[in-house]
Write an enzyme that holds these catalytic residues in place. Sequence first.
Site, PDB file in Angstrom:
ATOM      1  N   GLU A 549      13.082  17.919   3.477  1.00 42.37           N
ATOM      2  CA  GLU A 549      13.458  16.931   2.166  1.00 42.37           C
ATOM      3  C   GLU A 549      14.509  16.533   2.727  1.00 42.37           C
ATOM      4  O   GLU A 549      15.812  16.284   2.100  1.00 42.37           O
ATOM      5  CB  GLU A 549      14.385  18.457   1.193  1.00 42.37           C
ATOM      6  CG  GLU A 549      14.925  19.590   2.121  1.00 42.37           C
ATOM      7  CD  GLU A 549      16.148  20.388   1.039  1.00 42.37           C
ATOM      8  OE1 GLU A 549      16.205  20.036  -0.639  1.00 42.37           O
ATOM      9  OE2 GLU A 549      16.255  21.642   1.094  1.00 42.37           O
ATOM     10  N   GLU A 558      17.181   7.475   3.427  1.00 40.86           N
ATOM     11  CA  GLU A 558      17.547   8.417   3.078  1.00 40.86           C
ATOM     12  C   GLU A 558      17.258   8.435   4.823  1.00 40.86           C
ATOM     13  O   GLU A 558      17.849   9.536   5.926  1.00 40.86           O
ATOM     14  CB  GLU A 558      18.021  10.177   2.620  1.00 40.86           C
ATOM     15  CG  GLU A 558      18.977   9.304   1.273  1.00 40.86           C
ATOM     16  CD  GLU A 558      19.084  10.803   1.087  1.00 40.86           C
ATOM     17  OE1 GLU A 558      19.124  12.058   1.577  1.00 40.86           O
ATOM     18  OE2 GLU A 558      20.741  10.277   0.165  1.00 40.86           O
TER      19      GLU A 558
END
Lengths: 748, 748
Positions: A549, A558
């Site tokens: 995740e 990210e």
Amino acid sequence: MPLGQRPGDKSESRYCGIETEFHDDMPQLLTYSLSGGFDFVVAPLVDPSYRPSIRNNNGGATILPVSASDLVLNPSQWSSHVVGKISSWIDLDSDNEEVRLDSEITLKQEIAWASHLSLQACILPAPRRGSCGNYARCVNQILQGNNMQLWLRVPLEKSEIVDGSTDADCDLTGGRMLDSWECWNTFRLLCEHHSQLGVALDILSSLPCNNSVWRWFGEPVRAAIVHTNSFLTNARGYPCLSKRHQKLITGFFNHSVQIVISGSLLHNIAGDSGDEVLPAIDDDSPIEALPARHELKPYLDYVAYLYQRLDPLPEQERFELGYRDFLQSPLQPLMDNLEAQTYETFEKDVVKYSQYQRAICKALINRVPDEQASTTITVLMVVGAGRGPLVRASLQSLCTSSNASDSCHDIFRHFFLPQASNSQLPVQLFLHPVKSSCCHHFRSGLLAYSSSTDSFNYICFMSRICKDVSKRGKLWHLASLRCFLCFCTLAAEETGRKLKVYAVEKNPNAVITLHSLVKLEGWEDAVTIISSDMRCWNAPEKADILVSELLGSFGDNELSPECLDGAQRFLKPDGISIPSSYTSFLQPVTATKLYNDVKSHKDLAHFETAYVVKLHRVARLAPTLPVFTFTHPEYSNKGNERYKRLRFEIPLDTGSAVVHGFAGYFDAILYNDVHLGIEPSTVTPNMFSWFPIFFPLREPLYVPRGSTIEVHFWRRSGATKVWYEWCVTSPSTSPIHNSNGRSYWVGL
Amino acid sequence: MPLGQRPGDKSESRYCGIETEFHDDMPQLLTYSLSGGFDFVVAPLVDPSYRPSIRNNNGGATILPVSASDLVLNPSQWSSHVVGKISSWIDLDSDNEEVRLDSEITLKQEIAWASHLSLQACILPAPRRGSCGNYARCVNQILQGNNMQLWLRVPLEKSEIVDGSTDADCDLTGGRMLDSWECWNTFRLLCEHHSQLGVALDILSSLPCNNSVWRWFGEPVRAAIVHTNSFLTNARGYPCLSKRHQKLITGFFNHSVQIVISGSLLHNIAGDSGDEVLPAIDDDSPIEALPARHELKPYLDYVAYLYQRLDPLPEQERFELGYRDFLQSPLQPLMDNLEAQTYETFEKDVVKYSQYQRAICKALINRVPDEQASTTITVLMVVGAGRGPLVRASLQSLCTSSNASDSCHDIFRHFFLPQASNSQLPVQLFLHPVKSSCCHHFRSGLLAYSSSTDSFNYICFMSRICKDVSKRGKLWHLASLRCFLCFCTLAAEETGRKLKVYAVEKNPNAVITLHSLVKLEGWEDAVTIISSDMRCWNAPEKADILVSELLGSFGDNELSPECLDGAQRFLKPDGISIPSSYTSFLQPVTATKLYNDVKSHKDLAHFETAYVVKLHRVARLAPTLPVFTFTHPEYSNKGNERYKRLRFEIPLDTGSAVVHGFAGYFDAILYNDVHLGIEPSTVTPNMFSWFPIFFPLREPLYVPRGSTIEVHFWRRSGATKVWYEWCVTSPSTSPIHNSNGRSYWVGL
């Protein structure tokens, strides 16, 4: 007196004002208005017949003919209940120099007087058609030395241009100014987007088309002045508004815009209230005497009715109220170690983990046929395990139905019983894919139930304690998120597969939590904890399934691609990555509030940085377009740099607009048909882990009517960082933003 | 070898280059080109058949196939004689991703190699039609980490659009890009006007219209590549250029643009040189061997001929060379006291004081009839006397003819005799209105003489020592400015009026000089020196004539209006002010150099400041328009604040352009028909006291073809300062610059 009590609504839009004529007895005027239910008056402060030049020629008194001494009200009354209305005769762009000079003197005098009275805001008359350069220059000067809000009055109108007309019809001078938004845009550009400069929209009886209206929601609209002649008359003779007007007023309520009623009584209301409207004066009373009951109260009552008819704010919206239009720097989870508080927040996102759980279920079932279920051990690696939510989701995907039913009863009691006492609140639950075998445990407590396990659609339950059936299907009650987390157990698949889990985590602090979680839950046999960065871990065996995740608001921002590139070394050649792909999306937005917040930093770097933000006072000018897609595992050699050119077509009926930047979203395919995302048209409901991302433009982009916005986005990477660059090349050309990642980057 | 010796010309445009094909023997190529008379080569550095992706696939050598090792030339040869030419096949905006990636790698490798060789510049291939976003992004990245000049190749062409066509013909995508300037503009906007990014213009056989061509002179054009096929053939078979091409090349010479010859020999020159062109090689020589005489030399010879045909730089231009495009802050003579050096410079402006002298003469004659000449004493006050030049001019306007004749002889000897030895220099004098009675004193020394005393026109004298009659009427020789000052005496009017002079000066340092001047000249009876600010002096009597020289480049920008308002207290009601009025003028300009210099300060204030600057690399996009006019004396009460809206119409055939700011000028009426000014269409020749003023724009303004530029200018004043504000409202809207004088003001 606010329009009503709407749970959670603390915005300005609860208050309604009234526009008045000049009146030299301000206390009387105010009492009359407040007792009529209005919260404030928009009142001229100076006799409209005043002209500085005439007064000077008379050599008379230099006292400004104001409506009242500052002493007649106390400072808090002035400040809370009076919005100043600048004389509407002023015309700073008149060809007549005397009018121009008189106007400038008057404007400055009236503002100075309003400042002296500590008024919060003054409404400026609408610029005349044509030039507004000198008006804007003078207002700009006033804004520099004053902290009062100035609301420029702008009629909500746009001359509709018939489709198919050529651009020649929409010429640069006269034609452009037919759209009142153009006039506002020129004015605020001249005033350099000053944050104290707002708009007071005049709402007339006819409205422009919807696209043209909605672009105002990204502008700093502070008040909407609704004229009595824009009201219709209902069967009983009372004022009401057209459906389109109603929708617009609702839009204002939802965007913290105050309503102001303006004009004279146009509805002769029969029956009970009819007599009261007439002024109860005797012959000796002065002409200025005001009726006992406010004659415009029927209009206020109707606006209040619209307000009270609004749905209460959903729980999630209330929870996120404080984040509206608040710019946050995106996380750097790779470079920095997250804090416990951050984990705590994100772990509460039940919907997100439920989707992961569904995806893992499906992957397990697809990978291991039923006949091999008891013999095959699936190796599942959670890379970036954090404090273990995905480890939990993985293991829960295995839990048996009997366990599930036990916990279900507990949860039901825990959840529903306290709610029952609050009979006001409708409670509606949004549950997650369950197998029908689990559901019978709940029938006793549930009013309605439907299931469609094949398609893995959501199933809605209405609890018995939901009193207001009219709200069915509209609300989500998420009062107890912790409780909801437990509900995930309900979604457990009886896959019966055997699982070996590696939890790989680089943050040593999170590893501590992982160890205690495993001990607490008794997962020691199933879970191996690895304290390492996935990019350099030497795995003892290869994985069937890689679960991560690592997604940010813009998908790859990210650095999920770089991390998973590093991790796929230990994925079996036919192994599965969850997520299996993700795509970023963009759309152009008007967002004056965000622009001003970025600008307040007074440097280039903040204009070349992306922000995570709960978008609220924003106008979305075109549907989203996909930007970058990443697929995992990825065995081609193409790398993770990307370039995409996007062309957004602004609908012709929007008219012109200004773009302050681009809202970014993502959608991820976790596995097969299980997706997760925040892209508006396909958003996964009730997730709170991601707000959209916002890429600002250094200069607001003026977009003439019917334009195409051409945008270039790059994802670039260097030895130690990854960054985006972006620019616009149509309708005009911007500099390349964040060249070489000079202002904003994500550390590797 | 430079194109020729042009006195005073030290610019780059003396050098001429040649574009070559890829050649793997760089020393041979260079020797061939330099011996042919070229100063540098524009040569590909890498084999054009190279493609990084193919090379990678071969797994072969990673050595770039460059034209030569860095060792074959020494560093200064590389740097002085080679301009790199980037492979022309690259296409960073190709739809084919492999081409795009190959192009980016190649571009970066070639630039890196050029940097290693310390080349001063590389020429980038022209962007393909359509998008250039990725190309610009990559170039922008290179520019960040490199100090090499990059010259983007742009063809000098523009699809002419027939007048009267509607804007619809000129659509935003295809249509706009027909103009190669648009492509350049997009590219440099993306690269944020980087100062190392220049243009290499490809000159083709047909040229666009003049207005379209001249806008390039405000752009950073570094080289003009003239193709051999744009040459015509003269009667003798030699290459020559059309009149329009000649004019263009001259323009390049005057704007420091280097010429590069490109293409193959297209003129088969008969006779003497014909044989030499053929390569003198024997059969064994390698195929690459180059002919002994450079085959393109005839083209170079023609360009050199054009260069040598240029007029030498006028003396004043040479004197001002160092000031070209150099931004200076305007003086603040009211707030600060000027230094002696500043006075020294300005006092040398003979033309200026001569005009004042003429104006004073006329005023004296008009004010005092001949019959009262001996009885009436005229009171003349020089306010802001400085070190006395106007006092001198005033008194000289009275000097008798006999005095004048005496000094004339002295001056003649002093001036002409030294010049006579320099027979190369034509000497031409520009004299000032003289009465015919004075002129006979000069007949002996003068070749030509004409006079028109009635109209006070200029009279031209050609001295006997002027050798080059062809230069007649073109040149001003101002070698000895001091001498010229004395020539003013020649202009003395025999007014015979009696004068009482007050010299009022606030600078105590200048007052010291005034006292010694008066003593030196024996003016004690005529002149009273007052050490005071004119705004607070209590004059003992009233003046007939008030003479001042308080004008700045923009007329009122050194606060002449405020000073003279203060001084007119002591002017008689029917008294005369010299100057009697002055008007400022503006015009929009392209000025990349100035924009980049302002930007280099990296703050807002410098973009909101006006500069005094000798405009050189500037394109003037429209004729000037008048802005503010001040008249003296001024007895109305209107004050000195002003507002003016200007509309500049850009000629349709200019095409699109960019405006970096506004050039400002003034014209003053000293008295009656005696004017003084720097407004281009009415400029007073040979003055050097004023350069134009430049008002920058914070963001360069894109002006689409056929646009009107609407500009607003304000002159504002406060208790302690005066300032300008300005903004643009068409074709797009800028912020108001210098709001409240926050960045730039003149102290009172």
